[in-house]
Scaffold this motif. Sequence first.
Motif, mmCIF file in Angstrom:
data_model
loop_
_atom_site.group_PDB
_atom_site.id
_atom_site.type_symbol
_atom_site.label_atom_id
_atom_site.label_comp_id
_atom_site.label_asym_id
_atom_site.label_seq_id
_atom_site.Cartn_x
_atom_site.Cartn_y
_atom_site.Cartn_z
ATOM 1 N N LEU A 84 7.013 14.143 -9.773
ATOM 2 C CA LEU A 84 8.438 14.377 -9.998
ATOM 3 C C LEU A 84 8.871 14.124 -11.434
ATOM 4 O O LEU A 84 9.846 14.728 -11.913
ATOM 5 C CB LEU A 84 9.275 13.494 -9.062
ATOM 6 C CG LEU A 84 9.117 13.745 -7.553
ATOM 7 C CD1 LEU A 84 9.959 12.747 -6.768
ATOM 8 C CD2 LEU A 84 9.501 15.174 -7.208
ATOM 9 N N LEU A 85 8.169 13.235 -12.133
ATOM 10 C CA LEU A 85 8.594 12.844 -13.476
ATOM 11 C C LEU A 85 7.542 13.105 -14.542
ATOM 12 O O LEU A 85 7.762 12.786 -15.717
ATOM 13 C CB LEU A 85 8.975 11.354 -13.485
ATOM 14 C CG LEU A 85 10.128 10.965 -12.545
ATOM 15 C CD1 LEU A 85 10.309 9.453 -12.533
ATOM 16 C CD2 LEU A 85 11.412 11.653 -12.970
ATOM 17 N N ALA A 86 6.399 13.672 -14.141
ATOM 18 C CA ALA A 86 5.321 13.990 -15.089
ATOM 19 C C ALA A 86 4.882 12.759 -15.878
ATOM 20 O O ALA A 86 4.558 12.844 -17.064
ATOM 21 C CB ALA A 86 5.764 15.104 -16.045
ATOM 22 N N GLY A 87 4.869 11.615 -15.212
ATOM 23 C CA GLY A 87 4.420 10.388 -15.855
ATOM 24 C C GLY A 87 3.033 10.001 -15.388
ATOM 25 O O GLY A 87 2.404 10.698 -14.583
ATOM 26 N N ALA A 88 2.532 8.891 -15.896
ATOM 27 C CA ALA A 88 1.199 8.417 -15.536
ATOM 28 C C ALA A 88 1.220 7.826 -14.121
ATOM 29 O O ALA A 88 2.098 7.023 -13.793
ATOM 30 C CB ALA A 88 0.734 7.367 -16.538
ATOM 31 N N TRP A 89 0.241 8.214 -13.318
ATOM 32 C CA TRP A 89 0.222 7.755 -11.928
ATOM 33 C C TRP A 89 0.108 6.244 -11.827
ATOM 34 O O TRP A 89 0.690 5.629 -10.923
ATOM 35 C CB TRP A 89 -0.919 8.422 -11.165
ATOM 36 C CG TRP A 89 -2.297 7.979 -11.614
ATOM 37 C CD1 TRP A 89 -3.083 8.561 -12.553
ATOM 38 C CD2 TRP A 89 -3.006 6.828 -11.134
ATOM 39 N NE1 TRP A 89 -4.255 7.856 -12.705
ATOM 40 C CE2 TRP A 89 -4.235 6.791 -11.842
ATOM 41 C CE3 TRP A 89 -2.732 5.843 -10.191
ATOM 42 C CZ2 TRP A 89 -5.172 5.795 -11.631
ATOM 43 C CZ3 TRP A 89 -3.676 4.842 -9.975
ATOM 44 C CH2 TRP A 89 -4.891 4.839 -10.691
ATOM 45 N N TRP A 90 -0.646 5.631 -12.761
ATOM 46 C CA TRP A 90 -0.853 4.194 -12.666
ATOM 47 C C TRP A 90 0.436 3.423 -12.984
ATOM 48 O O TRP A 90 0.671 2.333 -12.446
ATOM 49 C CB TRP A 90 -2.000 3.740 -13.569
ATOM 50 C CG TRP A 90 -1.825 4.062 -15.034
ATOM 51 C CD1 TRP A 90 -2.168 5.222 -15.662
ATOM 52 C CD2 TRP A 90 -1.271 3.202 -16.023
ATOM 53 N NE1 TRP A 90 -1.861 5.147 -16.998
ATOM 54 C CE2 TRP A 90 -1.318 3.918 -17.248
ATOM 55 C CE3 TRP A 90 -0.756 1.911 -16.019
ATOM 56 C CZ2 TRP A 90 -0.847 3.381 -18.446
ATOM 57 C CZ3 TRP A 90 -0.287 1.370 -17.204
ATOM 58 C CH2 TRP A 90 -0.343 2.103 -18.400
ATOM 59 N N LEU A 91 1.287 4.018 -13.835
ATOM 60 C CA LEU A 91 2.596 3.414 -14.061
ATOM 61 C C LEU A 91 3.450 3.519 -12.796
ATOM 62 O O LEU A 91 4.218 2.616 -12.468
ATOM 63 C CB LEU A 91 3.303 4.099 -15.232
ATOM 64 C CG LEU A 91 2.741 3.805 -16.627
ATOM 65 C CD1 LEU A 91 3.473 4.631 -17.680
ATOM 66 C CD2 LEU A 91 2.868 2.316 -16.948
ATOM 67 N N LEU A 131 0.825 -1.208 0.000
ATOM 68 C CA LEU A 131 0.000 0.000 0.000
ATOM 69 C C LEU A 131 0.861 1.262 0.000
ATOM 70 O O LEU A 131 0.646 2.184 -0.796
ATOM 71 C CB LEU A 131 -0.930 -0.002 1.211
ATOM 72 C CG LEU A 131 -2.071 -1.027 1.195
ATOM 73 C CD1 LEU A 131 -2.844 -0.977 2.505
ATOM 74 C CD2 LEU A 131 -3.001 -0.765 0.008
ATOM 75 N N ALA A 132 1.849 1.301 0.877
ATOM 76 C CA ALA A 132 2.705 2.484 0.979
ATOM 77 C C ALA A 132 3.565 2.652 -0.265
ATOM 78 O O ALA A 132 3.722 3.764 -0.787
ATOM 79 C CB ALA A 132 3.589 2.377 2.223
ATOM 80 N N GLY A 133 4.125 1.553 -0.766
ATOM 81 C CA GLY A 133 4.982 1.627 -1.944
ATOM 82 C C GLY A 133 4.233 2.052 -3.187
ATOM 83 O O GLY A 133 4.742 2.862 -3.987
ATOM 84 N N MET A 134 3.035 1.529 -3.391
ATOM 85 C CA MET A 134 2.245 1.894 -4.566
ATOM 86 C C MET A 134 1.802 3.349 -4.503
ATOM 87 O O MET A 134 1.827 4.063 -5.519
ATOM 88 C CB MET A 134 1.043 0.962 -4.693
ATOM 89 C CG MET A 134 1.414 -0.469 -5.036
ATOM 90 S SD MET A 134 -0.012 -1.599 -5.096
ATOM 91 C CE MET A 134 -0.845 -0.984 -6.572
ATOM 92 N N ALA A 135 1.408 3.800 -3.319
ATOM 93 C CA ALA A 135 1.021 5.206 -3.169
ATOM 94 C C ALA A 135 2.206 6.124 -3.439
ATOM 95 O O ALA A 135 2.088 7.138 -4.140
ATOM 96 C CB ALA A 135 0.475 5.444 -1.764
ATOM 97 N N ALA A 136 3.358 5.770 -2.890
ATOM 98 C CA ALA A 136 4.555 6.583 -3.110
ATOM 99 C C ALA A 136 4.944 6.592 -4.578
ATOM 100 O O ALA A 136 5.301 7.638 -5.141
ATOM 101 C CB ALA A 136 5.711 6.042 -2.264
ATOM 102 N N GLY A 137 4.880 5.430 -5.232
ATOM 103 C CA GLY A 137 5.234 5.356 -6.643
ATOM 104 C C GLY A 137 4.306 6.188 -7.511
ATOM 105 O O GLY A 137 4.758 6.912 -8.415
ATOM 106 N N ALA A 138 3.003 6.108 -7.254
ATOM 107 C CA ALA A 138 2.047 6.890 -8.043
ATOM 108 C C ALA A 138 2.294 8.381 -7.894
ATOM 109 O O ALA A 138 2.306 9.126 -8.887
ATOM 110 C CB ALA A 138 0.622 6.528 -7.599
ATOM 111 N N LEU A 139 2.512 8.846 -6.677
ATOM 112 C CA LEU A 139 2.728 10.270 -6.436
ATOM 113 C C LEU A 139 4.056 10.746 -7.019
ATOM 114 O O LEU A 139 4.132 11.823 -7.629
ATOM 115 C CB LEU A 139 2.677 10.564 -4.937
ATOM 116 C CG LEU A 139 1.299 10.438 -4.276
ATOM 117 C CD1 LEU A 139 1.419 10.565 -2.754
ATOM 118 C CD2 LEU A 139 0.341 11.496 -4.829
#
Length: 300
Positions: free
Chosen positions: A227-234, A214-222
Amino acid sequence: MTSDLPGSGLPGTPSAPPPRSARLGRNLVAAIAVGLSLGAVILASLLVQRQAFIIVLAAATAVGTWELAGAFRRSNQQIKVPLPVLLLGGQAMVWLAWPFGLRGSAVAFAVTVLVSLLWRMGFGARGSGANAADGFLRDVGAGIFCAAYVPFFVSFGTLLVLPEDGVGRVLTFMICVVASDVGGYAAGVVAGKHPMAPRISPKKSWEGFGGSLLAGMAAGALCVLLLLAGAWWLGAILGAVLVVTATLGDLTESMIKRDLGIKDMGTLLPGHGGLMDRLDSMLPAAFVSWALLSVFVPVA
């Protein structure tokens, strides 16, 4: 690391909850202080000049290699790796990735392996004559493992920081791994009941792994979004994969320590053990972060 699992009583009898201090594990205040200090050093290097982060990587490579070689030497097997070769070769892997990319670190790794073979034939020989080959395969195998596990994996941190958006890439990688660690620790302390790998790391639970996800996926999406202007789901996919990778990295080091018969890789960091006890989840995650971000957020 994913969680702390409560202890159990005698078979067939109810077990009382362990004292809170036991469930928290190491000296929590010292661990937090050390973690914040390391984070401050990393952040300062990235914000002052992103290439300065390579200096931090080079220092971590040297210390991690030294600790791992020392752990091999202290073990009952008394494994003897070519430390001078590994230290020089490790620096070459980290620094040559700057001008030459993956090709530079790969060539440095291959040269390190070749020199390690020659070193063990000469300086590292355990005896003379027929006894000179005693432990050869074990020592060389450990040396090659050390070269791959520490400096070669660290060199992907260099590859992460080189692009113009390298600061965002490094922060995404590190925030995801830290979020996995913190989320898993919190969930494991609060609700950890079912052991994940009791024979390898008894304190890890599936509840802690769920908190890590949960924490890792939330951090990755944000991070990928902001920070990288990419898709949150990626970013969520990246976070999930990094949680799995970091967990496997932590379990791998636990296996190494069990095989060597040691508790910690070193004593450098209060509340943590050695630096390698902090790098265990970061090392394979650096490679996975570089590989996935190269696809999810291609460098312009």
